[in-house]
Structure formats: C-alpha cells, structure tokens
Design a protein around this motif. Sequence first.
Motif, short mmCIF file in Angstrom:
data_model
loop_
_atom_site.label_atom_id
_atom_site.label_comp_id
_atom_site.label_asym_id
_atom_site.label_seq_id
_atom_site.Cartn_x
_atom_site.Cartn_y
_atom_site.Cartn_z
N ILE A 1 57.22 28.31 50.38
CA ILE A 1 55.94 28.34 49.86
C ILE A 1 56.21 26.56 50.53
CG2 ILE A 1 54.14 27.81 48.68
CD1 ILE A 1 55.20 29.99 46.78
N ALA A 2 56.54 25.51 49.96
CA ALA A 2 56.32 24.47 50.66
C ALA A 2 56.03 23.97 52.37
CB ALA A 2 57.44 23.53 50.17
N LYS A 3 57.36 24.70 52.76
CA LYS A 3 57.21 24.82 54.22
C LYS A 3 55.98 25.50 54.72
CE LYS A 3 61.76 24.31 55.40
NZ LYS A 3 63.15 23.72 55.88
N ALA A 4 55.56 26.42 54.41
CA ALA A 4 54.90 27.02 54.80
C ALA A 4 53.41 25.95 54.77
CB ALA A 4 54.23 28.57 54.34
N LEU A 5 53.68 25.38 53.48
CA LEU A 5 51.88 24.31 54.15
C LEU A 5 51.69 23.11 54.26
CD1 LEU A 5 50.99 25.63 50.09
CD2 LEU A 5 50.29 26.93 52.12
N GLU A 6 53.38 22.79 54.96
CA GLU A 6 53.14 21.82 55.77
C GLU A 6 51.91 21.25 57.13
OE1 GLU A 6 57.99 20.74 55.25
OE2 GLU A 6 57.46 21.82 57.40
N LYS A 7 52.33 21.68 58.22
CA LYS A 7 50.88 22.01 58.16
C LYS A 7 48.99 21.56 58.05
CE LYS A 7 53.51 23.11 62.18
NZ LYS A 7 53.74 24.00 63.72
N GLU A 8 48.84 22.13 56.92
CA GLU A 8 47.59 22.64 56.51
C GLU A 8 46.80 21.55 55.40
OE1 GLU A 8 46.25 24.90 57.55
OE2 GLU A 8 48.22 26.30 57.92
N PRO A 9 45.94 21.15 55.15
CA PRO A 9 45.59 19.76 54.67
C PRO A 9 45.54 19.78 52.61
CG PRO A 9 43.98 21.16 54.85
CD PRO A 9 45.07 21.98 55.72
N ILE A 10 46.93 20.83 52.16
CA ILE A 10 47.32 20.71 51.22
C ILE A 10 48.21 20.01 50.81
CG2 ILE A 10 48.01 22.71 49.39
CD1 ILE A 10 46.74 24.72 50.87
N ASP A 11 48.17 19.56 49.41
CA ASP A 11 48.43 18.75 48.56
C ASP A 11 49.70 19.55 47.67
OD1 ASP A 11 50.12 16.27 48.00
OD2 ASP A 11 48.66 15.42 47.13
N VAL A 12 51.40 19.67 48.03
CA VAL A 12 51.98 20.17 46.80
C VAL A 12 53.45 19.42 46.78
CG1 VAL A 12 54.05 22.04 47.78
CG2 VAL A 12 52.22 21.92 49.24
N LEU A 13 53.52 18.98 45.35
CA LEU A 13 54.62 18.61 44.68
C LEU A 13 55.50 20.01 44.68
CD1 LEU A 13 55.41 16.60 42.88
CD2 LEU A 13 54.31 17.65 40.74
N LEU A 14 56.87 19.44 45.33
CA LEU A 14 57.65 20.88 45.47
C LEU A 14 59.19 20.62 44.03
CD1 LEU A 14 59.57 22.53 46.75
CD2 LEU A 14 60.38 21.19 48.23
N LEU A 15 59.17 20.99 43.48
CA LEU A 15 59.81 20.40 42.24
C LEU A 15 61.40 21.04 42.32
CD1 LEU A 15 57.55 20.73 39.53
CD2 LEU A 15 58.38 18.68 40.54
#
Length: 231
Positions: A148-162
């Motif tokens: 999920i985190a990798k899929a959103l890398e190119k999007e303007p979405i801030d991801v906290l990966l735990l």
Amino acid sequence: MKYAFVDYRISRQEKHSLETLGCTVIICPPSALLYPAICGHPDILIHLLNDNKILVHKDIDESFIQLLKKINLDIEYTVNSLGKSYPYDICLNAVSLKDYFIHNLNFTDKTLLANFSSKKLITVKQGYTKCSTAIINDNAIITSDLSIAKALEKEPIDVLLLPPGDILLPGLNYGFIGGTCGKLKDTIVFYGTLEKYKYGSLVLDFLHKHKVKPFYLSDSPLVDRGSIFFL
C-alpha cells in the motif's frame, strides 16, 4: 444524529464511550460465511458509499436491512457472497478517499467498483486493504503494509508506514491498524489506547501533524475489531 457501525463483540465500555461522543451504535451482525476472527468486522461486511447510501454483502441478516431502512439509508448489495477463505472475504475491504480508490482490484465487488469508477483506481497486493489502513484524512493514511505504501509513493498522500504487530485480534497472531479505529470529524476513535501501543508515539506525531486528535474507547492495548464506520 451520528451513527457508528461496529463489530458485535464491542465491549460495554467501548460502546458507552462511543455514545458519549453522541453516536448511536449500530451492531454489524456476524456472518457464518466468514471465519470467526473477522466474522463481525464492519470493513468486511459493509462499505459506506456516501452519506445516505450503504453497500452490504448480499447475505446479510434481514433484521439489519430493516434497521438500515429505519435510518433512511439507501441499500445496495454485493454481486457475490462472502466466503471463508481468502480472497472470497475481501470484496468490500477497500479504501475510499476523496480522489482515490485503493484495493486489490482483481477481487473488488463489481457493485463497489461501479460506485467509485470516477476516482483514480489504485491496485495493491494487500486484499485486506481497509483493515490495513487507518484513514487520517483524504491525503493522509497510516498502514503497516508495504504494498500500500509503495503504491501511493507517486501520489500526494502522506503515508506513515509502521511495522506490523502489537495489535490484538483474538483468533489470529495480530491485527491491523485500520481495524482499530475510525474517523469522526477531526478525531480518530480507537479501540484501546496508543499509550499501550509499541509505535504509539509515531502515530501521535502523525496525528498532530495533520491536526487530528485521538479518542480512546478504553485503556486497553489496541484491538482490531474491524474499522469503525461513522455516518
């Protein structure tokens, strides 16, 4: 009136705490089609389509349907039945943000997909997408799933990966962060407290960054009861 859709195994204390927020608690009935650990999880059984429309699995209890009608919700049904084994239990377990729809699109229910076809569709390997994702706002999420985190890398979405783990889910080794909580206005409501979560300080910093407050339904460790859906 605010409604909170929850697993039938919600504790008395958790239910009371939700009611102090002004919520009417709606219990999602368990499905015998699923394995016990997740059989009552709202994010497996239903999907809120908008403020007055809900998608439910096609075999859900008729008494639940009557309850939904009493609160004036439009009801749609899945194309297929749920099943005990993966991937037949994940057809509704998607993440829907304002501009994005995130799921393993190979297994998304067709009715659900049709409702969000205008959004940008992002496919991920993780079929338990909503279980794995805490929505902080339409541009920020928390997850422990790398796909999920990798899929959103190119999007303007801030991801906290735990890291995974340290979340209770009776019947399984551990649960997921998305299943511990739900968003109510500017508050994230948790089953349990971040004070007893190994990565709680990281979550608190992220919530502060996005001007969101935590609310704890109990002082227990975090418990995955399936996402809380607020309407």
